[in-house]
Design a protein around this motif. Sequence first.
Motif, PDB file in Angstrom:
ATOM      1  N   LYS A 486      55.187  35.164  63.880  1.00 51.14           N
ATOM      2  CA  LYS A 486      54.111  36.150  64.049  1.00 51.14           C
ATOM      3  C   LYS A 486      53.385  36.392  62.725  1.00 51.14           C
ATOM      4  O   LYS A 486      52.148  36.452  62.676  1.00 51.14           O
ATOM      5  CB  LYS A 486      54.671  37.469  64.580  1.00 51.14           C
ATOM      6  N   GLU A 487      54.139  36.518  61.668  1.00 52.82           N
ATOM      7  CA  GLU A 487      53.537  36.754  60.358  1.00 52.82           C
ATOM      8  C   GLU A 487      52.658  35.572  59.950  1.00 52.82           C
ATOM      9  O   GLU A 487      51.565  35.755  59.394  1.00 52.82           O
ATOM     10  CB  GLU A 487      54.636  36.976  59.317  1.00 52.82           C
ATOM     11  N   ALA A 488      53.109  34.361  60.242  1.00 49.45           N
ATOM     12  CA  ALA A 488      52.314  33.171  59.920  1.00 49.45           C
ATOM     13  C   ALA A 488      50.991  33.174  60.675  1.00 49.45           C
ATOM     14  O   ALA A 488      49.973  32.681  60.178  1.00 49.45           O
ATOM     15  CB  ALA A 488      53.099  31.914  60.256  1.00 49.45           C
ATOM     16  N   GLY A 489      51.009  33.744  61.882  1.00 46.33           N
ATOM     17  CA  GLY A 489      49.798  33.763  62.688  1.00 46.33           C
ATOM     18  C   GLY A 489      48.905  34.953  62.457  1.00 46.33           C
ATOM     19  O   GLY A 489      47.737  34.938  62.849  1.00 46.33           O
ATOM     20  N   ASP A 490      49.434  35.984  61.811  1.00 44.99           N
ATOM     21  CA  ASP A 490      48.662  37.214  61.617  1.00 44.99           C
ATOM     22  C   ASP A 490      48.249  37.388  60.159  1.00 44.99           C
ATOM     23  O   ASP A 490      47.273  36.802  59.719  1.00 44.99           O
ATOM     24  CB  ASP A 490      49.466  38.416  62.108  1.00 44.99           C
ATOM     25  N   GLU A 491      49.026  38.162  59.405  1.00 46.10           N
ATOM     26  CA  GLU A 491      48.590  38.502  58.037  1.00 46.10           C
ATOM     27  C   GLU A 491      48.538  37.312  57.087  1.00 46.10           C
ATOM     28  O   GLU A 491      47.852  37.369  56.061  1.00 46.10           O
ATOM     29  CB  GLU A 491      49.477  39.611  57.443  1.00 46.10           C
ATOM     30  N   LEU A 492      49.253  36.210  57.426  1.00 42.26           N
ATOM     31  CA  LEU A 492      49.217  35.043  56.541  1.00 42.26           C
ATOM     32  C   LEU A 492      48.253  33.959  57.024  1.00 42.26           C
ATOM     33  O   LEU A 492      48.202  32.872  56.446  1.00 42.26           O
ATOM     34  CB  LEU A 492      50.625  34.447  56.395  1.00 42.26           C
ATOM     35  N   ALA A 493      47.490  34.255  58.075  1.00 45.45           N
ATOM     36  CA  ALA A 493      46.625  33.242  58.683  1.00 45.45           C
ATOM     37  C   ALA A 493      45.650  32.625  57.687  1.00 45.45           C
ATOM     38  O   ALA A 493      45.313  31.439  57.796  1.00 45.45           O
ATOM     39  CB  ALA A 493      45.859  33.844  59.859  1.00 45.45           C
ATOM     40  N   GLN A 494      45.203  33.410  56.725  1.00 40.51           N
ATOM     41  CA  GLN A 494      44.259  32.892  55.732  1.00 40.51           C
ATOM     42  C   GLN A 494      44.895  32.788  54.347  1.00 40.51           C
ATOM     43  O   GLN A 494      44.207  32.776  53.337  1.00 40.51           O
ATOM     44  CB  GLN A 494      43.007  33.766  55.718  1.00 40.51           C
ATOM     45  N   LYS A 495      46.226  32.699  54.326  1.00 40.78           N
ATOM     46  CA  LYS A 495      46.979  32.476  53.088  1.00 40.78           C
ATOM     47  C   LYS A 495      47.829  31.228  53.296  1.00 40.78           C
ATOM     48  O   LYS A 495      49.023  31.305  53.620  1.00 40.78           O
ATOM     49  CB  LYS A 495      47.854  33.690  52.768  1.00 40.78           C
ATOM     50  N   PRO A 496      47.236  30.041  53.136  1.00 46.58           N
ATOM     51  CA  PRO A 496      47.888  28.798  53.563  1.00 46.58           C
ATOM     52  C   PRO A 496      49.241  28.517  52.920  1.00 46.58           C
ATOM     53  O   PRO A 496      50.138  28.005  53.589  1.00 46.58           O
ATOM     54  CB  PRO A 496      46.863  27.712  53.206  1.00 46.58           C
ATOM     55  N   VAL A 497      49.422  28.856  51.650  1.00 51.41           N
ATOM     56  CA  VAL A 497      50.690  28.552  50.989  1.00 51.41           C
ATOM     57  C   VAL A 497      51.816  29.415  51.562  1.00 51.41           C
ATOM     58  O   VAL A 497      52.879  28.919  51.945  1.00 51.41           O
ATOM     59  CB  VAL A 497      50.581  28.740  49.462  1.00 51.41           C
ATOM     60  N   GLU A 498      51.581  30.737  51.605  1.00 52.56           N
ATOM     61  CA  GLU A 498      52.594  31.646  52.148  1.00 52.56           C
ATOM     62  C   GLU A 498      52.885  31.335  53.618  1.00 52.56           C
ATOM     63  O   GLU A 498      54.036  31.401  54.076  1.00 52.56           O
ATOM     64  CB  GLU A 498      52.138  33.098  52.003  1.00 52.56           C
ATOM     65  N   ARG A 499      51.849  30.984  54.346  1.00 55.38           N
ATOM     66  CA  ARG A 499      52.004  30.649  55.763  1.00 55.38           C
ATOM     67  C   ARG A 499      52.914  29.436  55.922  1.00 55.38           C
ATOM     68  O   ARG A 499      53.815  29.405  56.770  1.00 55.38           O
ATOM     69  CB  ARG A 499      50.617  30.369  56.354  1.00 55.38           C
ATOM     70  N   PHE A 500      52.696  28.416  55.109  1.00 56.73           N
ATOM     71  CA  PHE A 500      53.492  27.200  55.171  1.00 56.73           C
ATOM     72  C   PHE A 500      54.956  27.505  54.846  1.00 56.73           C
ATOM     73  O   PHE A 500      55.866  26.971  55.489  1.00 56.73           O
ATOM     74  CB  PHE A 500      52.932  26.172  54.182  1.00 56.73           C
ATOM     75  N   GLU A 501      55.183  28.378  53.869  1.00 52.95           N
ATOM     76  CA  GLU A 501      56.553  28.741  53.505  1.00 52.95           C
ATOM     77  C   GLU A 501      57.267  29.421  54.673  1.00 52.95           C
ATOM     78  O   GLU A 501      58.469  29.222  54.881  1.00 52.95           O
ATOM     79  CB  GLU A 501      56.536  29.665  52.285  1.00 52.95           C
ATOM     80  N   ASN A 502      56.542  30.230  55.433  1.00 53.41           N
ATOM     81  CA  ASN A 502      57.137  30.862  56.615  1.00 53.41           C
ATOM     82  C   ASN A 502      57.615  29.813  57.617  1.00 53.41           C
ATOM     83  O   ASN A 502      58.690  29.929  58.199  1.00 53.41           O
ATOM     84  CB  ASN A 502      56.125  31.785  57.301  1.00 53.41           C
ATOM     85  N   PHE A 503      56.797  28.783  57.809  1.00 47.88           N
ATOM     86  CA  PHE A 503      57.179  27.741  58.749  1.00 47.88           C
ATOM     87  C   PHE A 503      58.407  26.976  58.265  1.00 47.88           C
ATOM     88  O   PHE A 503      59.276  26.609  59.069  1.00 47.88           O
ATOM     89  CB  PHE A 503      56.011  26.785  58.990  1.00 47.88           C
ATOM     90  N   LEU A 504      58.494  26.731  56.974  1.00 47.27           N
ATOM     91  CA  LEU A 504      59.668  26.053  56.426  1.00 47.27           C
ATOM     92  C   LEU A 504      60.935  26.867  56.701  1.00 47.27           C
ATOM     93  O   LEU A 504      61.967  26.325  57.126  1.00 47.27           O
ATOM     94  CB  LEU A 504      59.500  25.845  54.916  1.00 47.27           C
TER      95      LEU A 504
END
Length: 554
Positions: A486-504
């Motif tokens: 959810k965080e990757a899709g919401d508040e991190l949607a336009q923060k590609p590095v942090e978003r990618f780390e969430n997926f890892l």
Amino acid sequence: MRHSKWYILMSALAMTMFLAACYGGGENGSEPADDSKKQAGEETEQVLNLVDGAEIPTMNSSLTIDAIASQWLGSTKDGLYRLGENGQTEPGIATDHKVSEDGLKWTFNLRDDAKWTNGDPVTAHDFVFAWQRAVDPEVGSEYGPYMMNGVVQNAEAVSKGEMELDKLGVKAVDDYTFEVTLEKPTPYFESMTTFGTFLPMNEKFVEEQGDQYAMEAENLLANGPFKMTEWNHGEGWTVEKNEDYWDADKVKLDRINVKVVKDTASAVNLYQTDAIDRVNLSSEFVDEYRSSSDFRVEEEPVIFFLKMNQQNEILANENARKAIQMVIDRKSMVDVILNNGSVPGEGNMPANFVSHPESGEDFREINGKLVETDVEKAQEHWRKAKEELNIETANLRFLGGDTENAKNLDAYLKDQLEQLEGLSIKLESVPFKVRLERDSNMDYDIENYGWGPDYIDPNTFLNLWVTDGGNNKTGYSSEKYDSLIKEAGDELAQKPVERFENFLEAEKLLIKEDAVLAPLYQRARAQLWKPYVKNVRVNPMGPDYTYKYAYIEK
């Protein structure tokens, strides 16, 4: 879906490292050269003959969840965009689009020369109707809510019957302007528009056909490169060039014939007698044909794994699931049983699919191997599971496919799993369509299951497993996992590095810690292709192949 759902049930679906390849045509899938006709002036018959391992379950884009239907929907229909070279989008019905500064409003300008095969123009209203239909609870689409909820404005509320259809964030500004409002900025939305769920529908035609819509060739309309002219259920189908297609000048093939053949030996025989132009090879034929100039191996971002139904008391036990993960010899499986270039599975994300936005390192390389083969350790986990469950023996049903390849692999997996002391596996080999239904109803204990991407983003593999997700069907539920996605899709949607780390982190939790799935392999396909087949593009998602630019050169 590439179903798409991509219920890739050993029926032959799609592939490659996902740089779209082409066979014998221009470099990187370039458009066909003018020499697609014989020099002497005699025309080469532009007919492609193929086989597939299963019947098309449905050609209704609202209801389709599999790769076979995805292939032929993508061949007979254009959405806003199509898949182009290297997995990038190219114009379909949309000529271009603009996005608002906040990333929420997408305005698509549509071409005014696109027609349905009944002569009607393709308009923005066709997209409004189709997208609303995909989330209409009365229609019962599985993929509509899965793809749109949390992405298109109000999709979730509409799909749950809490809002009317006209509240969905889609609008026909005029006949040739289609506007979409999103719930949140979605980095992969343009890629999503190429997917089958988002294909347009002619409302008048659909309503006229009623329950018969998409059941037979005559109950279908096309607006793409080809149109379906024959559909003999269980036997095969034919698509022919759509002369009314807006880009018909680019389409060289006159016809594609597809025959349903489940037995590899029969398919190879058809290839040897020049009755078909491509065949997928099972392991026993690979070594025989490896030196042939017709031989090809395609790697692809498609993964296979064992789903474990946690509604089953045994599989609800984490130690039992870890035992199943660890007991399988994946190396022997890909080298001996598959023998087609596939590689052992290491997680829930394929290699060579997405890379870190900053370092450029491949996702799979960063997270590494999240499963190991260790029979001794597997037996330890299994003993713990039996103690916790107070059992000595266990019986589990294994849902698999009915093709020759599927049966061979599932028999191998049965033997591997039965190394666990006291475990008995009952194989249930069923036709493709039945398997889709049983998976949807969670009527299985263990299932050999495949998934290919619906768009090019880590989310396409990892959001499958959120609590009550439309394609979860395992009973898995984790607040921590849900939060990461959810965080990757919401508040991190336009923060590609942090978003990618969430997926890892989410993948590690899913596979290594919670053992929700038992990874098997990343698919490749060993094939024979006739050298006169030119310019077939291989796609990383959606339809396995693009035949729009293909041609025959003899």
